[in-house]
Structures are given as C-alpha cells and as structure tokens.
Design a protein around this motif. Structure first.
Motif, PDB file in Angstrom:
ATOM      1  N   HIS A 123      12.452 -31.672  26.535  1.00  0.00           N
ATOM      2  CA  HIS A 123      11.871 -31.502  25.196  1.00  0.00           C
ATOM      3  C   HIS A 123      11.924 -30.064  24.674  1.00  0.00           C
ATOM      4  CE1 HIS A 123       8.007 -30.193  27.057  1.00  0.00           C
ATOM      5  NE2 HIS A 123       7.739 -29.698  25.877  1.00  0.00           N
ATOM      6  N   PRO A 124      11.726 -29.007  25.497  1.00  0.00           N
ATOM      7  CA  PRO A 124      11.882 -27.663  24.921  1.00  0.00           C
ATOM      8  C   PRO A 124      13.317 -27.360  24.494  1.00  0.00           C
ATOM      9  CG  PRO A 124      10.612 -27.597  26.963  1.00  0.00           C
ATOM     10  CD  PRO A 124      11.265 -28.929  26.894  1.00  0.00           C
ATOM     11  N   VAL A 125      14.286 -27.914  25.224  1.00  0.00           N
ATOM     12  CA  VAL A 125      15.690 -27.702  24.866  1.00  0.00           C
ATOM     13  C   VAL A 125      15.973 -28.300  23.495  1.00  0.00           C
ATOM     14  CG1 VAL A 125      18.072 -28.213  25.496  1.00  0.00           C
ATOM     15  CG2 VAL A 125      16.402 -27.667  27.285  1.00  0.00           C
ATOM     16  N   ALA A 157       2.856 -33.359  11.892  1.00  0.00           N
ATOM     17  CA  ALA A 157       2.774 -34.713  12.437  1.00  0.00           C
ATOM     18  C   ALA A 157       4.146 -35.375  12.417  1.00  0.00           C
ATOM     19  CB  ALA A 157       1.774 -35.547  11.637  1.00  0.00           C
ATOM     20  N   TYR A 158       4.891 -35.163  11.343  1.00  0.00           N
ATOM     21  CA  TYR A 158       6.247 -35.706  11.230  1.00  0.00           C
ATOM     22  C   TYR A 158       7.152 -35.092  12.298  1.00  0.00           C
ATOM     23  CZ  TYR A 158      10.152 -37.807   8.689  1.00  0.00           C
ATOM     24  OH  TYR A 158      11.231 -38.574   8.334  1.00  0.00           O
ATOM     25  N   GLN A 159       7.019 -33.782  12.501  1.00  0.00           N
ATOM     26  CA  GLN A 159       7.797 -33.116  13.547  1.00  0.00           C
ATOM     27  C   GLN A 159       7.459 -33.692  14.924  1.00  0.00           C
ATOM     28  OE1 GLN A 159       9.958 -30.239  13.599  1.00  0.00           O
ATOM     29  NE2 GLN A 159      10.222 -30.471  11.395  1.00  0.00           N
ATOM     30  N   PHE A 160       6.178 -33.875  15.188  1.00  0.00           N
ATOM     31  CA  PHE A 160       5.735 -34.365  16.493  1.00  0.00           C
ATOM     32  C   PHE A 160       6.262 -35.768  16.770  1.00  0.00           C
ATOM     33  CE2 PHE A 160       2.332 -36.978  18.534  1.00  0.00           C
ATOM     34  CZ  PHE A 160       2.559 -36.568  19.834  1.00  0.00           C
ATOM     35  N   ILE A 161       6.114 -36.664  15.807  1.00  0.00           N
ATOM     36  CA  ILE A 161       6.599 -38.034  16.004  1.00  0.00           C
ATOM     37  C   ILE A 161       8.103 -38.032  16.246  1.00  0.00           C
ATOM     38  CG2 ILE A 161       6.884 -40.280  14.887  1.00  0.00           C
ATOM     39  CD1 ILE A 161       4.241 -39.726  13.415  1.00  0.00           C
ATOM     40  N   GLY A 162       8.822 -37.221  15.481  1.00  0.00           N
ATOM     41  CA  GLY A 162      10.260 -37.124  15.696  1.00  0.00           C
ATOM     42  C   GLY A 162      10.607 -36.618  17.078  1.00  0.00           C
ATOM     43  N   HIS A 163       9.894 -35.595  17.541  1.00  0.00           N
ATOM     44  CA  HIS A 163      10.142 -35.054  18.888  1.00  0.00           C
ATOM     45  C   HIS A 163       9.878 -36.107  19.957  1.00  0.00           C
ATOM     46  CE1 HIS A 163      11.148 -31.110  17.630  1.00  0.00           C
ATOM     47  NE2 HIS A 163       9.948 -30.739  17.260  1.00  0.00           N
ATOM     48  N   ILE A 164       8.801 -36.876  19.808  1.00  0.00           N
ATOM     49  CA  ILE A 164       8.464 -37.896  20.797  1.00  0.00           C
ATOM     50  C   ILE A 164       9.574 -38.941  20.884  1.00  0.00           C
ATOM     51  CG2 ILE A 164       6.930 -39.858  21.255  1.00  0.00           C
ATOM     52  CD1 ILE A 164       5.767 -37.271  22.196  1.00  0.00           C
ATOM     53  N   ASN A 223      12.984 -37.352  22.148  1.00  0.00           N
ATOM     54  CA  ASN A 223      12.958 -36.896  23.537  1.00  0.00           C
ATOM     55  C   ASN A 223      12.881 -38.051  24.526  1.00  0.00           C
ATOM     56  OD1 ASN A 223      12.838 -33.800  23.979  1.00  0.00           O
ATOM     57  ND2 ASN A 223      11.610 -34.129  22.149  1.00  0.00           N
ATOM     58  N   PHE A 224      12.117 -39.095  24.207  1.00  0.00           N
ATOM     59  CA  PHE A 224      12.089 -40.248  25.107  1.00  0.00           C
ATOM     60  C   PHE A 224      13.439 -40.963  25.100  1.00  0.00           C
ATOM     61  CE2 PHE A 224       7.461 -39.952  25.478  1.00  0.00           C
ATOM     62  CZ  PHE A 224       7.280 -40.381  26.776  1.00  0.00           C
ATOM     63  N   ALA A 225      14.087 -41.028  23.935  1.00  0.00           N
ATOM     64  CA  ALA A 225      15.419 -41.638  23.874  1.00  0.00           C
ATOM     65  C   ALA A 225      16.418 -40.808  24.680  1.00  0.00           C
ATOM     66  CB  ALA A 225      15.871 -41.760  22.420  1.00  0.00           C
ATOM     67  N   ALA A 226      16.361 -39.487  24.522  1.00  0.00           N
ATOM     68  CA  ALA A 226      17.259 -38.611  25.279  1.00  0.00           C
ATOM     69  C   ALA A 226      16.981 -38.712  26.774  1.00  0.00           C
ATOM     70  CB  ALA A 226      17.104 -37.167  24.798  1.00  0.00           C
ATOM     71  N   ALA A 227      15.701 -38.789  27.141  1.00  0.00           N
ATOM     72  CA  ALA A 227      15.341 -38.902  28.556  1.00  0.00           C
ATOM     73  C   ALA A 227      15.846 -40.213  29.146  1.00  0.00           C
ATOM     74  CB  ALA A 227      13.829 -38.800  28.718  1.00  0.00           C
ATOM     75  N   PHE A 228      15.823 -41.282  28.345  1.00  0.00           N
ATOM     76  CA  PHE A 228      16.326 -42.571  28.827  1.00  0.00           C
ATOM     77  C   PHE A 228      17.814 -42.477  29.167  1.00  0.00           C
ATOM     78  CE2 PHE A 228      18.539 -46.534  27.700  1.00  0.00           C
ATOM     79  CZ  PHE A 228      18.021 -47.370  28.676  1.00  0.00           C
ATOM     80  N   PHE A 229      18.601 -41.933  28.253  1.00  0.00           N
ATOM     81  CA  PHE A 229      20.037 -41.817  28.512  1.00  0.00           C
ATOM     82  C   PHE A 229      20.315 -40.811  29.641  1.00  0.00           C
ATOM     83  CE2 PHE A 229      20.119 -43.426  24.091  1.00  0.00           C
ATOM     84  CZ  PHE A 229      20.905 -44.551  24.300  1.00  0.00           C
TER      85      PHE A 229
END
Length: 694
Positions: free
Chosen positions: A630-632, A653-660, A663-669
């Motif tokens: 997530h920091p990357v 809030a929009y930034q946070f939801i987008g990051h979540i 990042n979870f999608a990126a972590a899955f792949f």
C-alpha cells in the motif's frame, strides 16, 4: 503561447498554504517547436534549423520569513514537517538544465525586488530505459514468474480436462475447474463419492452450548469452536505441521507443476474454509487493523510530502484537522501495528500449548522448522515487492508532483541485505530520517520476525513450568514498558515529529523491538488463557464489566492525545509524553486481547459474529501483502497526480476507499505470483498436500 500558458502562476489561497503554482505538466511536455532557418527575433537570426520540445521544471524558493510567519501563524515553531516552501512549475526548452534556471532566476527581479532566492530546481526528464540494466534484470525475473505461472496453469488445466473426461462416465459427477478438496464453497467443486463428511455431534463449546460440527475432509464448516481435542498431526501454525497433513498423497512432480497454477492458487486465495482449531474473530480483526493503517497513511502521505513540494492545496488545513477530536481516530492509526503484534504473540502461544497438550513433541527440530517456515513465507513476497519498487518506480509515474528521486526506494539499493536479514530497524537506522530509510514501513516486518526469534525461548520454559514461562513473559513485558518510558523521556517526540527531529523518535523509540515487545507479550498471555482457561465459564455481569473497561481504555488511549492540540490546555510535558508512550500501547493491546477472548468464548455477541464473518477469511490472508504494497501504490498514485489534493473529509474518504479497493486487488494478484506459489513449494518439501487451507 503553449509554453507560457503551461507555466505555473500565483493563485488565490496563499494565506491558506497554497504555495505550489504547478502549471500544466502535460501541456508543457507535449510542446513541439520548430525554428526554421533564418527566422528572426529582433536582431537575432537563427543560423540553423532547430527543433525542441517542452521540458517541465520545478523551481523551489526560500520564501521571506514574513510570508512564512503570516501563513503559519501560531504554528510557526511546530509545523510537524509540513513543507512551507514556495514552488513554481516552469515550462522551458528541452535544452535547458536545472542550473541554468537557478542562475537565471537568482539574477532576475525575484531576488532584487521580492527578496526570494531559489533553493533548488528539478527538471523532470525521461529515463533511458535501454541503458538501465538493473531494471532489465528485474523485469526478466518478473517475466519469468509470469511465464512459469502460464506454463503451470496450462499443465494444470490439461490434467483437469483429462480428469473431467475420466469422470464423465458417471452422471452424478460434476467437475468444475478443480478437484481440490478444500474449495467446495467457492465454485470449485467435485460432487461425487470421494467427499468425506464427518460429523461430530453435540460438541461442547467453551460457552457451555452444544453445537454440531460438520467437517468436510477434515475442515470445519461451522464458524466458532473453542478448546477441542486436535489430532496430533494438526497444529495452529502451518509452519510446524507434521508431514502428510491429511493423508493425501500426490506425485511430487505434479505438485511442483501445479504450485504456480492459477487454477490451484485462486481457489486457495478465495477459500473461506477454516480449521477446527482456528480463532475465527482474528480474521476480522486483522482486516480492520490493516484498514486502519491504510487510513492513517492516506492522510500522512498527503499532509507530509516525501518531496520538496506539497501535494495538498491548503497545507494549513492540516493544523485545523488536528484540532478536531474526530481526527484522533486517524492519528492513532499506528496502534493497529500493536494489534498485529498482539495477534502474533497469541497465535504462537496458542499453537505451542495445543501442540504440547496433544503430543508433547515440541523440540529443537520443531522450532528450527518454525523459523525456516516463517522466513520462507515472509521473504519471497517481501524481496519481490522491494526490487519491483526500487528498480521500476521511475518508469511507473510522472507528473508535476513527481520527486526527482524517492529516498525510501533508492536507499534500498545499498541496504537491501539488512532487510534480507530482518535487522533494518537495528543497524544503520540511527541518524537517518525516516523518509530516507529503505521502505520505511518495513520496520514492522523486521520487529515481528525478531519477536518470532525470542518467542521459543519464553515458550520453552513453559514446558518445564507454566508459572516459570508466564513469569519470564511478564518480566519481559514490564521491561519493555520501562525501557519505552525511559527512552521516550530521553529522546522526546512523537509520530508527528519524525520529519523535524532528524529521526530521533522514530529510530530510538518507534521502531525498536524493546519498545514494542510488551504488546507481543500480552498476546502470549492471551494464547495461554484461551487454551488453558477458555473452558471456564465467566459470569455475564463480570463479562459486561470487562467489556466496559476494555472499551473505555481503548477510547482513552486513542483520544487522550487530543488534549495536546486543545488551545486552552497546556501542552504535554516530556514526562506525560513518556508515560503515554510507555503505557498507551500495552493498554491498547489488553483491550484488543479482551475482544479476542470474549469473542472466542461466546461473550462477544453481534461483534463476534461480525469479526468471524467468513468473508473476512480470504481478505485476512492478504493483509501482509497489503501492508507491503500500500505505501508503494500510494507513492505512485499521489505523485502522479496533475492536481493538488484538498484536505477535506469527502476528498480523503474517497482517497481512502480507493486505496483499500486497489490495494486489496493488487495484493490478490501479487499473492498468486509472489506468495502462494512459494507456500506451495514449502508444503511439497514437507510432503504435504498443497490443497489444504492456509
């Protein structure tokens, strides 16, 4: 005209901290100019035909003290690293260099009339990828992994189709993608005669209730269990399970070929199955904790820029945010790392006691296997994320906010070996600001590995005497609390001062294991209580009292720092800050430990049902990769923007939801390429079935 139009110009809001006049980056770099032969400008004539394109440069000025004082106001001596520099985006011919611009501006009217001098200039130029050998090597490594995944998936699919053909004779056999035993709840089902269904009727749970537990191929299908008799070949930690976990034998060559297959790993990643001895509420607690960390960094990466220019439009609004008590929830995000430390201590203690109770076979060989397993699970994704970030970041983003270099990546070129040994928080950090350290956020990974090293020492004493082991754990916890208070009293500072104190607080208190070990020790106590005392039924009135105490203490730890920002109250003394630093994190960990104990013991009510929700199971497996990645992604997203960010609730809030989501999608792949294949290899090495739950 295009060049002039792309240059940054002063705008409104300077008193609110709007100090970066960025201009239009894309318009500048897309300028293509042609000067024909003999073209004239006044008395000057072009003696040759010339072509040039636009180059975007960023000039940073040292503003007059009067301007800084006017903007910062009462915060003039306490800006927490918020960059109060004056910057301007400039569009110039590609032949210009940063030194030329600096000399030109210092000779102009800026210095003579406005008393403003140029601090530095940064010209953003396209990197020459063809000459970047190191990046070629990294891409070759990543490409090789993808190629192996494609080959592995093709082979796996071929065998699956072959198996489907052999099963087509039976009308009752329906085969969907995979024959793997533990993925029947994710659309990967083999309906036939091979599914083994066992029922443990009328199993008594720790809360006194009787509940039927259905096991499919050894995997529990109910959500909550307590202290049960566990087969000798199953443990709470997959790094220490014995060989042939479920008696399933598969040819080693075929297993190796399947290790990188997406048809094997996608079901593993999405599976919601859990083992009978799991603590279900930990899944939800992990996910919520990593979301809190992402929330905190969403604000941090905007308020405290990594580059010499701000990324927020109105920097002074960050001070007004601190004066809102609701923001303390965000500013206390670092407490979530202590929740993870507590969970780590709980699980290793719980596993040890389960293993000892069932077969009493915990010895040196077991612990060495544990160390090797943890290192193998944590290191491949860690190193692959690092090399990808370090050697490719310069090709993954651009824009008017893009830094000339990113120190948290560039420093890894020399410090990578410290991370490989998990000693980056102990050696080479002193005197180096946090923003200049290699993958600054990786301190947590190093500390967690260091705790894994000391845990067997404490737990081994429990084999001789539970009282002795608990006493040693208690002494270590108290020593951690005391050392934290002493160091904080000597160093001073807090998380907000890491950009202004030269890294003193960060390097001497925040990332040192002896200042964090108390929360890990609390987790060890919790694991002991769950395994040894969970059968004791607690009075509901006492449970309610503990709930009230735990919630009050958690809110106190989270919100009491707000008093530092209240105008009418005196600022905290060094002693008060030291007391909070020493006691705040252990108290928080105790509150979280109660939540885990209560939920696992049937005293959690709706909260237990929520934290034990099956949907959290696959998400919780991704928390390690989300923490790494997530920091990357935040760096790439924030510094690739063409506009500055407003520090208001809706925008953040929009930034946070987008990051979540991202990042979870990126972590899955990433888990399909960097994580699960290497876990499969470890299982094959220990002669285990790779289809078992993780």
């Amino acid at each position: 005209m295009h060049v002039f139009d792309a240059i940054g110009k002063p705008t409104t809001g300077i008193r609110r901290g709007v100090l970066y006049f960025m201009g239009t980056y894309d318009q500048c770099v897309n300028v293509q100019a042609h000067i024909p032969f003999n073209a004239s400008l006044g008395e000057l004539k072009a003696d040759t035909e010339r072509h040039f394109q636009g180059k975007y440069c960023r000039a940073t000025f040292v503003p007059p003290e009067a301007l800084v004082a006017s903007i910062a106001g009462k915060h003039i001596n306490k800006t927490y690293g918020v960059p109060l520099t004056l910057s301007m985006g400039m569009c110039l011919p590609s032949s210009c260099q940063g030194e030329d611009i600096e000399g030109l501006l210092n000779l102009g009217i800026l210095g003579s009339l406005f008393n403003i001098s140029v601090d530095q200039t940064v010209c953003l130029e396209e990197k020459d990828f063809k000459k970047d050998t190191e990046s070629h090597i990294v891409i070759a490594i990543l490409g090789s992994i993808i190629l192996i995944m494609m080959i592995s998936s093709s082979i796996d699919l071929f065998f699956l189709k072959s198996k489907r053909g052999t099963k087509s004779e039976s009308p009752a056999s329906v085969y969907v993608l995979s024959d793997m035993k533990h993925h029947d709840n994710n659309g990967f089902t083999d309906i036939g005669d091979e599914t083994e269904v066992d029922k443990i009727d009328q199993t008594k749970l720790p809360n006194g209730k009787l509940e039927e537990i259905t096991k499919v191929n050894g995997i529990t299908k109910n959500g909550h269990v307590g202290k049960l008799d566990i087969p000798h070949n199953e443990t709470i930690d997959s790094d220490l399970t014995n060989d042939n976990l479920d008696g399933h034998e598969e040819k080693t060559i075929y297993s190796v070929l399947r290790s990188f297959s997406i048809f094997t790993n996608i079901p593993s990643a999405l599976s919601t199955d859990t083992k009978v001895h799991d603590i279900p509420c930990l899944y939800g607690l992990r996910v919520i904790s990593i979301m809190l960390i992402v929330l905190g960094n969403t604000f941090l990466y905007v308020a405290q820029s990594l580059s010499e220019v701000p990324v927020a439009v109105d920097m002074m609004d960050s001070f007004s945010l601190m004066n809102r008590w609701t923001m303390q929830f965000v500013m206390s995000a670092s407490l979530a790392t202590d929740t993870f430390f507590m969970i780590s201590g709980c699980l290793i203690s719980y596993w040890f006691l389960v293993k000892q109770e069932n077969d009493n076979s915990v010895g040196l060989k077991t612990w060495l296997k544990f160390y090797a397993g943890k290192y193998w699970k944590m290191t491949p994704p860690y190193m692959l994320v690092m090399v990808t970030f370090v050697y490719l970041y310069m090709y993954l983003g651009e824009g008017p906010l893009w830094p000339e270099n990113i120190a948290v990546a560039d420093s890894c070129r020399t410090d990578w070996w410290k991370h490989l040994l998990y000693i980056n928080n102990l050696f080479g950090a002193d005197g180096v600001p946090a923003e200049d350290q290699c993958m600054t956020w990786s301190w947590y990974i190093a500390v967690n590995m260091q705790f894994y090293l000391i845990a067997p020492i404490i737990l081994t004493f429990m084999t001789f005497s539970s009282s002795m082991g608990l006493a040693i754990n208690g002494v270590l916890m108290v020593a951690g609390i005391v050392s934290t208070g002493v160091k904080e009293a000597h160093v001073g500072g807090e998380i907000l001062t890491t950009r202004t104190d030269g890294g003193e607080y960060w390097n001497n208190v925040f990332i040192k294991p002896w200042c964090r070990v108390s929360t890990f020790c609390i987790g060890i106590f919790l694991g002991y209580i769950i395994q040894k005392l969970n059968h004791i039924k607690m009075n509901k009135i006492i449970a309610v009292l503990f709930w009230i105490i735990a919630v009050c203490f958690a809110l106190l730890v989270m919100y009491i720092p707000y008093t530092k920002f209240v105008e009418n109250l005196d600022p905290w003394t060094n002693s008060q800050q030291a007391a909070y630093e020493a006691l705040g994190r252990p108290v928080w960990a105790i509150s979280m430990a109660w939540i885990v104990y209560a939920c696992h013991s049937g005293l959690g009510g709706p909260l237990s049902d929520f934290l034990s929700w099956k949907g959290f199971v696959p998400l919780s497996r991704l928390t390690y990769l989300v923490y790494l990645i997530h920091p990357v992604l935040m760096v790439l997203v924030v510094y690739s923007r063409r506009t500055l960010i407003h520090l208001d609730d809706f925008e953040m809030a929009y930034q946070f939801i987008g990051h979540i989501v991202v990042n979870f999608a990126a972590a899955f792949f990433a888990s399909l390429a960097f994580d699960l294949p290497f876990r499969n290899i470890k299982r094959i090495f220990h002669q285990k079935n790779i289809d078992g739950p993780y």
